[in-house]
Scaffold this motif. Sequence first.
Motif, PDB file in Angstrom:
ATOM      1  N   ALA A 345       0.883  -1.164   0.000  1.00 50.46           N
ATOM      2  CA  ALA A 345       0.000   0.000   0.000  1.00 50.46           C
ATOM      3  C   ALA A 345       0.913   1.204   0.000  1.00 50.46           C
ATOM      4  O   ALA A 345       1.582   1.481   1.000  1.00 50.46           O
ATOM      5  N   ALA A 346       0.955   1.888  -1.110  1.00 47.20           N
ATOM      6  CA  ALA A 346       1.971   2.927  -1.328  1.00 47.20           C
ATOM      7  C   ALA A 346       3.343   2.307  -1.089  1.00 47.20           C
ATOM      8  O   ALA A 346       3.682   1.320  -1.740  1.00 47.20           O
ATOM      9  N   ASP A 347       4.104   2.820  -0.177  1.00 49.78           N
ATOM     10  CA  ASP A 347       5.435   2.256   0.080  1.00 49.78           C
ATOM     11  C   ASP A 347       5.431   1.269   1.237  1.00 49.78           C
ATOM     12  O   ASP A 347       6.493   0.812   1.667  1.00 49.78           O
ATOM     13  N   ARG A 348       4.265   0.942   1.727  1.00 47.01           N
ATOM     14  CA  ARG A 348       4.169   0.073   2.911  1.00 47.01           C
ATOM     15  C   ARG A 348       3.924  -1.366   2.463  1.00 47.01           C
ATOM     16  O   ARG A 348       2.841  -1.695   1.968  1.00 47.01           O
ATOM     17  N   PRO A 349       4.919  -2.226   2.601  1.00 45.78           N
ATOM     18  CA  PRO A 349       4.705  -3.619   2.167  1.00 45.78           C
ATOM     19  C   PRO A 349       3.638  -4.292   3.019  1.00 45.78           C
ATOM     20  O   PRO A 349       3.627  -4.175   4.242  1.00 45.78           O
ATOM     21  N   LEU A 350       2.740  -4.967   2.340  1.00 43.23           N
ATOM     22  CA  LEU A 350       1.681  -5.680   3.051  1.00 43.23           C
ATOM     23  C   LEU A 350       2.007  -7.167   3.192  1.00 43.23           C
ATOM     24  O   LEU A 350       1.528  -7.828   4.095  1.00 43.23           O
ATOM     25  N   GLY A 351       2.773  -7.690   2.254  1.00 43.41           N
ATOM     26  CA  GLY A 351       3.133  -9.101   2.345  1.00 43.41           C
ATOM     27  C   GLY A 351       3.534  -9.633   0.992  1.00 43.41           C
ATOM     28  O   GLY A 351       3.481  -8.940  -0.023  1.00 43.41           O
ATOM     29  N   ARG A 352       3.964 -10.875   1.000  1.00 45.79           N
ATOM     30  CA  ARG A 352       4.314 -11.515  -0.265  1.00 45.79           C
ATOM     31  C   ARG A 352       3.954 -12.987  -0.198  1.00 45.79           C
ATOM     32  O   ARG A 352       3.897 -13.574   0.883  1.00 45.79           O
ATOM     33  N   VAL A 353       3.685 -13.535  -1.377  1.00 44.49           N
ATOM     34  CA  VAL A 353       3.284 -14.943  -1.454  1.00 44.49           C
ATOM     35  C   VAL A 353       4.079 -15.626  -2.559  1.00 44.49           C
ATOM     36  O   VAL A 353       4.523 -14.974  -3.507  1.00 44.49           O
ATOM     37  N   PRO A 354       4.263 -16.922  -2.453  1.00 43.65           N
ATOM     38  CA  PRO A 354       4.949 -17.634  -3.539  1.00 43.65           C
ATOM     39  C   PRO A 354       4.047 -17.741  -4.767  1.00 43.65           C
ATOM     40  O   PRO A 354       2.827 -17.864  -4.641  1.00 43.65           O
ATOM     41  N   CYS A 355       4.649 -17.692  -5.934  1.00 44.52           N
ATOM     42  CA  CYS A 355       3.871 -17.768  -7.179  1.00 44.52           C
ATOM     43  C   CYS A 355       3.797 -19.216  -7.657  1.00 44.52           C
ATOM     44  O   CYS A 355       4.519 -19.643  -8.579  1.00 44.52           O
ATOM     45  N   ASP A 356       2.934 -19.976  -7.013  1.00 45.97           N
ATOM     46  CA  ASP A 356       2.766 -21.376  -7.399  1.00 45.97           C
ATOM     47  C   ASP A 356       1.359 -21.636  -7.907  1.00 45.97           C
ATOM     48  O   ASP A 356       0.907 -22.767  -7.979  1.00 45.97           O
ATOM     49  N   GLU A 357       0.658 -20.561  -8.239  1.00 46.73           N
ATOM     50  CA  GLU A 357      -0.692 -20.621  -8.794  1.00 46.73           C
ATOM     51  C   GLU A 357      -1.728 -21.106  -7.787  1.00 46.73           C
ATOM     52  O   GLU A 357      -2.857 -21.426  -8.149  1.00 46.73           O
ATOM     53  N   GLN A 358      -1.332 -21.203  -6.530  1.00 44.39           N
ATOM     54  CA  GLN A 358      -2.292 -21.529  -5.481  1.00 44.39           C
ATOM     55  C   GLN A 358      -2.740 -20.228  -4.803  1.00 44.39           C
ATOM     56  O   GLN A 358      -2.037 -19.218  -4.845  1.00 44.39           O
ATOM     57  N   VAL A 359      -3.915 -20.287  -4.161  1.00 42.94           N
ATOM     58  CA  VAL A 359      -4.400 -19.111  -3.439  1.00 42.94           C
ATOM     59  C   VAL A 359      -3.715 -19.059  -2.069  1.00 42.94           C
ATOM     60  O   VAL A 359      -3.682 -20.063  -1.350  1.00 42.94           O
ATOM     61  N   HIS A 360      -3.159 -17.894  -1.770  1.00 40.78           N
ATOM     62  CA  HIS A 360      -2.496 -17.705  -0.486  1.00 40.78           C
ATOM     63  C   HIS A 360      -3.070 -16.471   0.199  1.00 40.78           C
ATOM     64  O   HIS A 360      -3.486 -15.515  -0.468  1.00 40.78           O
ATOM     65  N   VAL A 361      -3.061 -16.520   1.517  1.00 40.87           N
ATOM     66  CA  VAL A 361      -3.405 -15.325   2.283  1.00 40.87           C
ATOM     67  C   VAL A 361      -2.165 -14.443   2.319  1.00 40.87           C
ATOM     68  O   VAL A 361      -1.120 -14.840   2.841  1.00 40.87           O
ATOM     69  N   LEU A 362      -2.303 -13.265   1.751  1.00 39.84           N
ATOM     70  CA  LEU A 362      -1.144 -12.375   1.675  1.00 39.84           C
ATOM     71  C   LEU A 362      -1.060 -11.478   2.905  1.00 39.84           C
ATOM     72  O   LEU A 362       0.030 -11.182   3.397  1.00 39.84           O
ATOM     73  N   ALA A 363      -2.200 -11.057   3.408  1.00 39.61           N
ATOM     74  CA  ALA A 363      -2.200 -10.198   4.602  1.00 39.61           C
ATOM     75  C   ALA A 363      -3.563 -10.283   5.262  1.00 39.61           C
ATOM     76  O   ALA A 363      -4.576 -10.513   4.590  1.00 39.61           O
ATOM     77  N   GLU A 364      -3.579 -10.130   6.583  1.00 35.33           N
ATOM     78  CA  GLU A 364      -4.841 -10.156   7.322  1.00 35.33           C
ATOM     79  C   GLU A 364      -4.918  -8.948   8.239  1.00 35.33           C
ATOM     80  O   GLU A 364      -3.899  -8.508   8.793  1.00 35.33           O
TER      81      GLU A 364
END
Lengths: 400, 170
Positions: A345-364
């Motif tokens: 969000a702007a310059d504030r990282p919210l999270g990252r997920v692996p790109c394996d085509e699965q659905v991941h929770v990136l941030a809560e």
Amino acid sequence: MSADDERWLRDRLTAVVDTEQPPADLATRAERTAGRIRRRRFGTAAAVAAVAVAVPLVLGGAGGTDRGLPPARPTDPACLPSDQVLPDQPDAVSAADVTWPYRGDPALRPTLDRVMAASVNPDPGEPRPPARPLYAGRLAEPAGSAVFVFATRLTAGAPWLAVARVLPAEPYGDLAVAPDSATAGARLPRLGPEVQVSLLVPVEGAPGPLPATGWDRYGNLLVALGPPGTDRIDYRACYRGRPFTASGAGDVLVRPVGPVDATGRLRVVDGGRLVAEGDVGAPVFAGQNLVLPGVEPVPVPAGRRLVQRLTGQGEPQLPRTAGTAVPSATLLARCRGAEQLTVAAADRPLGRVPCDEQVHVLAEDVELGESEPLMAGGVPELRGGPDAPVAYDVVVVTAG
Amino acid sequence: VDELAREEFRAYVAARSGALLGTATLLTGDRALAEDLLQTALARTYLAWGRIRRREAVDAYCRRVLVTTYSTWWRRKWRGEVPTERLPERAGSDPYGQVDEGVPLRAALARLPRRMRAVVVLRYWEDLPEAEVAELLGCSVGTVKSQASRALAKLRADVDVVALREEESR
């Protein structure tokens, strides 16, 4: 490619070709075609013979002395070799400093902003180079592409004109930077309010089908911008020694100009004055083509309300189009292409997920401010390497 | 062409048209265009049948006609395109847009530039030596080498090829 790769290619070509069954009557059809060719050859030979007889009679005229060939067609001045060397534009003149206003389709302006954001990639830790929107328009041709032009500095000290071609462009308007889009840039031969700006944009290597005008496909776009209010742009160049001209009313000229292997010396002539020239066969591409297939949409979990969905691909980041404050958001993401997808969000990282085509929770349970643009981009596999292209789908959801 | 030569020609077409159609399809990226191309090449070969003394040279002759005709068609079509004030609104025939997406390698080939594609087809499908490919395409051996190298790099990075190889490795 290794010997194994070459063997693989040979095997696959054989497998592809083995499926081809020729028509049963191919020999008969070939014989018929041969007959037509033979008749045509005979007809041509007869016509040539007739002309050979008639021309001396006509040229001979009353006096019978004028038997020479007609005068050679004068060489187009644009194709004459020139020793002129244009001085480099001083560094102080940046393409991004041009004060020309945006011209083009207002409906495409939001897309142009996203194209610029996706195309102007600052070095890590460096501020984003300035970019000035100049033009966005639709190419009324079958591929339905739209062309976007903006000036920027893609490298320090060098003015650039960047052009993006976006496919497909239907429906027009607020487009995403779609797959099969290509962005190219070239160092400007010269730029300034008094000088026409011209650029050939080869799209060789662009993924997907190339656009076509009627039967022919073309590989290059000629883009010429004049100062706002210019009545007409005349453009002369050479392809392989053959003169090429394009003209158009108004201050923007966009033309498809030929196949992917068109090369030559380009000269920009303004009012009979040579203002720029250079090789057109060696353009510089900015960024990478966006070629990844998209990912499956992330499903919205039951009991949750969808606030926003970001679907796209490219590198490195696409900004959120509309700002809505969300006090407690959950972000789910699916991606492919890069090693990881990061969302900020702007310059504030919210999270990252692996790109394996699965659905991941990136941030809560994160808070998104109204004016915070949400950005998504691939994380390169190698530190310091280029941003990785990534295809992604991200949903922002809240409780019921 | 006498009856005996006609029979020879028909036998040749029966034996070799499948492979030649494969070459034409890989070159053009379109089945219908490939048939037209092959038909034209065979017709020209038929016209020259009496002059081709050695029957083992027929294949080389026909292949040369095929490649030359392919190049000529491309050039003619390009020269027929004239930039105009107004671009056409309607879609025209786009042979490379009709590539069967179910054949990933063919789709990847269709994305290669014309000459590069020809180098790949002649070098890796027809299995011709570099010198012969250079002669057929009217360029230097060095150009063939560089084009082949660039083509292989492009294919290796092509998303369809990558997916195909991943699928095969499973």
